[in-house]
Design an enzyme around this catalytic site. Sequence first.
Site, PDB file in Angstrom:
ATOM      1  NE  ARG A 171      27.629  52.727  86.257  1.00  0.00           N
ATOM      2  CZ  ARG A 171      27.408  53.529  85.087  1.00  0.00           C
ATOM      3  NH1 ARG A 171      26.414  53.892  84.623  1.00  0.00           N
ATOM      4  NH2 ARG A 171      28.559  53.705  84.284  1.00  0.00           N
ATOM      5  CD  GLN A 230      28.795  57.327  94.627  1.00  0.00           C
ATOM      6  OE1 GLN A 230      29.491  57.839  95.658  1.00  0.00           O
ATOM      7  NE2 GLN A 230      27.979  57.974  93.831  1.00  0.00           N
ATOM      8  CG  ASP A 264      31.179  52.075  88.947  1.00  0.00           C
ATOM      9  OD1 ASP A 264      31.706  51.238  88.445  1.00  0.00           O
ATOM     10  OD2 ASP A 264      30.245  52.913  88.996  1.00  0.00           O
ATOM     11  CB  SER A 322      32.114  54.852  87.065  1.00  0.00           C
ATOM     12  OG  SER A 322      30.763  54.528  86.977  1.00  0.00           O
ATOM     13  CE1 TYR A 330      26.164  51.025  82.997  1.00  0.00           C
ATOM     14  CE2 TYR A 330      24.808  49.634  84.445  1.00  0.00           C
ATOM     15  CZ  TYR A 330      26.053  50.111  84.016  1.00  0.00           C
ATOM     16  OH  TYR A 330      27.272  49.701  84.881  1.00  0.00           O
TER      17      TYR A 330
END
Length: 402
Positions: free
Chosen positions: A122, A127, A130, A133, A228
């Site tokens: 992350r 991004q 990912d 997500s 996290y």
Amino acid sequence: MMFIAFPKEGIVGEKRCALLPSNVKAYRLMGVEVCVEAGLGAFINTSDAAYIEAGAKVISDRKELLQSANIVVTIGKLPQSDLSLVKGKSVISFLDPFNDQPYVTALCENEVTAFSMEMIPRSTRCQKMDALSSQASLAGYVMVAKAMNELPTIFPMMMTAAGTIKPAKVFVIGAGVAGLQAIATAKRLGAAVTAFDTRTEVADQVKSLGAKFLEIDLGNTGQTEQGYAQALTPEQVKIQQDAQAKCITESDIVITTAQLFGRKPPRLINRETVELMKPGSVIVDMAAESGGNVEGTIAGEITQFNGVKLIGTGNWAGEVALNASQMYANNVFNLISEFWQKEAKHFEINLEDDIQERAVITHAGVISNETIRALYPNVGATSHTKAAHKQAEAETELEAVS
């Protein structure tokens, strides 16, 4: 020319796929030959003809498809019986490496270079690739929709000549990607939303969506470098359970999204608290498939206890398969294009790169990811020894030549 294969998913009931026709055109511009298994997009109303028109080759024989590929891309991991057909090749998918040692062993035995999409770091650079997500965001939306479908009341406040209907009360536990999307969706539908997360730094994000943030003093918590939530101590879990019990029992819908990466999810709601909830209330347990946040939820099922519906159906993003496929396919394309060598028309394996260092689980017969190697120290050990022996021999020969 490199061949990238997109076989159909091996999990019964999986409607998503790893490629859309729009992605085929992008791969072709890179100089990649794209092959798909016949029927790949059947569940998202995308015909084989659409893939062919975009420039892909459709192959009906799965064995031929896998053997002809340099890279194989799926959403769920390939069935273990397929791994012998991709020996020495690269595969990209969600792998769940923390919970499937036999599969990791089989990857090593077949010398597969395995990219685990849930292990993508992350970071700002990552991004666009990912997938964890992107799928979680859709899951947050779907969980609210599932709860609304089971709730015997409406979400928004409604003032009528027959009286005023109060808005539904929604409590979201966990304000990560899925939780924030659940909060936003419930607010858009007119519910009164409260949320809690062990990471107090996300309180501003919760409030910016129009929800209340439940303040619970758990002492030192925080988050990992990847963003996290940290695991709580048993004492902290007890404090959280007690402090949120009143909010839970007053809510019409409770959505739990607390998951610990690579570990069993925390038990946040016990049976006694569920018993205190109003009949007709709904709980959605996002973590049901991996152990559950709620005592009594059953993975893959909707059950009822004391008049309260417990939803643990799982594969949330799969409920909106077209959008989920679109997002995942883009994530994978971004990963492949990141390491695509334009001149050589080649996908580079570089385990010193910070993305591949974490995302590649196995390579050349050994576990290359440090975290997973520590978890399964004996898997691929023989291959690792052989590789080290070959390296030593090469260095000895080089010294002799010098």
